[in-house]
Design a protein around this motif. Structure first.
Motif, short mmCIF file in Angstrom:
data_model
loop_
_atom_site.label_atom_id
_atom_site.label_comp_id
_atom_site.label_asym_id
_atom_site.label_seq_id
_atom_site.Cartn_x
_atom_site.Cartn_y
_atom_site.Cartn_z
N GLY A 63 -10.92 -0.54 -5.12
CA GLY A 63 -10.00 0.30 -5.90
C GLY A 63 -8.64 -0.33 -6.13
N ILE A 64 -7.67 0.54 -6.37
CA ILE A 64 -6.31 0.12 -6.65
C ILE A 64 -5.72 -0.66 -5.49
CG2 ILE A 64 -3.97 0.99 -7.10
CD1 ILE A 64 -5.42 3.38 -8.55
N GLN B 120 -7.16 -2.70 -3.49
CA GLN B 120 -7.97 -3.86 -3.14
C GLN B 120 -7.15 -5.14 -2.91
OE1 GLN B 120 -11.06 -4.76 -5.92
NE2 GLN B 120 -11.96 -6.32 -4.63
N PHE C 292 -1.26 -1.40 -10.95
CA PHE C 292 -1.05 0.05 -10.86
C PHE C 292 0.44 0.39 -10.94
CE2 PHE C 292 -0.04 3.75 -8.23
CZ PHE C 292 -0.79 4.73 -8.85
N ASN D 176 2.09 0.17 -14.45
CA ASN D 176 1.51 0.99 -15.50
C ASN D 176 2.56 1.96 -16.04
OD1 ASN D 176 0.14 2.92 -17.05
ND2 ASN D 176 -1.70 2.78 -15.79
N VAL E 47 2.31 2.00 -3.42
CA VAL E 47 1.27 2.55 -4.30
C VAL E 47 1.02 4.01 -3.95
CG1 VAL E 47 -1.19 2.44 -4.88
CG2 VAL E 47 0.16 0.34 -4.78
N ALA F 263 1.52 7.22 -6.35
CA ALA F 263 0.39 8.13 -6.59
C ALA F 263 0.76 9.57 -6.26
CB ALA F 263 -0.82 7.69 -5.77
N HIS G 207 2.61 5.99 -15.64
CA HIS G 207 2.93 6.69 -14.41
C HIS G 207 4.38 7.16 -14.38
CE1 HIS G 207 -0.49 4.21 -12.45
NE2 HIS G 207 -0.95 5.31 -13.00
N THR H 143 -4.15 -5.89 -7.94
CA THR H 143 -4.53 -4.54 -8.39
C THR H 143 -3.41 -3.54 -8.09
OG1 THR H 143 -5.71 -4.12 -6.29
CG2 THR H 143 -7.02 -4.95 -8.15
N ARG H 144 -2.72 -3.74 -6.98
CA ARG H 144 -1.59 -2.85 -6.66
C ARG H 144 -0.45 -3.05 -7.66
NH1 ARG H 144 -3.22 -4.45 -1.35
NH2 ARG H 144 -1.47 -5.91 -1.15
N GLU I 81 0.83 -1.20 0.00
CA GLU I 81 0.00 0.00 0.00
C GLU I 81 0.87 1.26 0.00
OE1 GLU I 81 -3.41 2.21 2.74
OE2 GLU I 81 -2.44 0.40 3.48
N LEU J 152 -7.45 5.96 -4.67
CA LEU J 152 -6.79 4.66 -4.52
C LEU J 152 -7.69 3.58 -3.94
CD1 LEU J 152 -3.32 5.88 -3.22
CD2 LEU J 152 -3.98 5.30 -5.56
#
Length: 191
Positions: A104-105, A107, A115, A118, A84, A88, A121, A111-112, A81, A97
């Motif tokens: 969300g991201i 979750q 993100f 990607n 992430v 962000a 970013h 999903t993390r 977390e 998030l």
């Protein structure tokens, strides 16, 4: 008991019984372009918070970098977390998030990871495939650390070990640092 001394034709025989004074966790960041260790953090733990502190210190060295690429293995703290949230924070617009474990991201680890990988970013993480840690060049540097400093060494305290590791990082950066040359051509090793 003391070690058995070296004799002609025989190397030193290290006594296997020892007093354990504790361990230290090393988080290190290798700059593949220079071969230098840009950031080394030695401490009692390697938690999500330790990684966050380490990465914030690393990123503070280049606050204007337009893009940051990190290569990491699939350790759970590398998909945390706090990582992430750090990624962000580097984005120009605030991101929703979600809530860890719920939405969300944040979750799930999947999903993390999606993100963090990607490419759009500013901070992009590239995860080495499972069982392919040899792709991560910091692993090569860790083997140098083991061969040059840790193997056959004895430390009287955690503080001494921490100081020796940080001294080695400084020594390595001054005298030995250079980019690792990859020479694998993709050809099979057998004829």
């Amino acid at each position: 008991m003391p070690d058995i001394a070296m004799k002609p034709g025989r190397c030193v025989r290290v006594e296997f019984e020892y007093i354990r004074h504790g361990t230290q966790a090393l988080i290190a960041s290798l700059n593949v372009a220079t071969g230098r260790i840009d950031q080394a953090t030695v401490g009692d733990t390697r938690t999500e918070q330790d990684l966050d502190t380490h990465l914030r210190a690393l990123l503070a060295q280049s606050p204007e970098a337009p893009k940051i690429h990190l290569v990491m293995d699939c350790l759970n703290t590398h998909q945390s977390e706090s990582l992430v949230r750090l990624a962000a924070e580097l984005e120009p617009e605030p991101l929703a998030l979600g809530v860890k474990g719920k939405s969300g991201i944040l979750q799930s680890m999947a999903t993390r990871a999606a993100f963090l990988t990607n490419a759009a970013h500013r901070l992009v993480v590239h995860f080495t495939p499972k069982h392919c840690s040899w792709l991560n060049q910091i692993g090569i540097w860790f083997s140098i650390l083991v061969r040059k400093l840790l193997r056959r060494s004895s430390f009287k305290s955690q503080a001494e070990l921490r100081a020796k590791i940080l001294d080695f990082v400084d020594y390595f950066n001054r005298t030995m640092a250079k980019p690792f040359k990859w020479n694998y051509t993709g050809k099979p090793l057998t004829a």
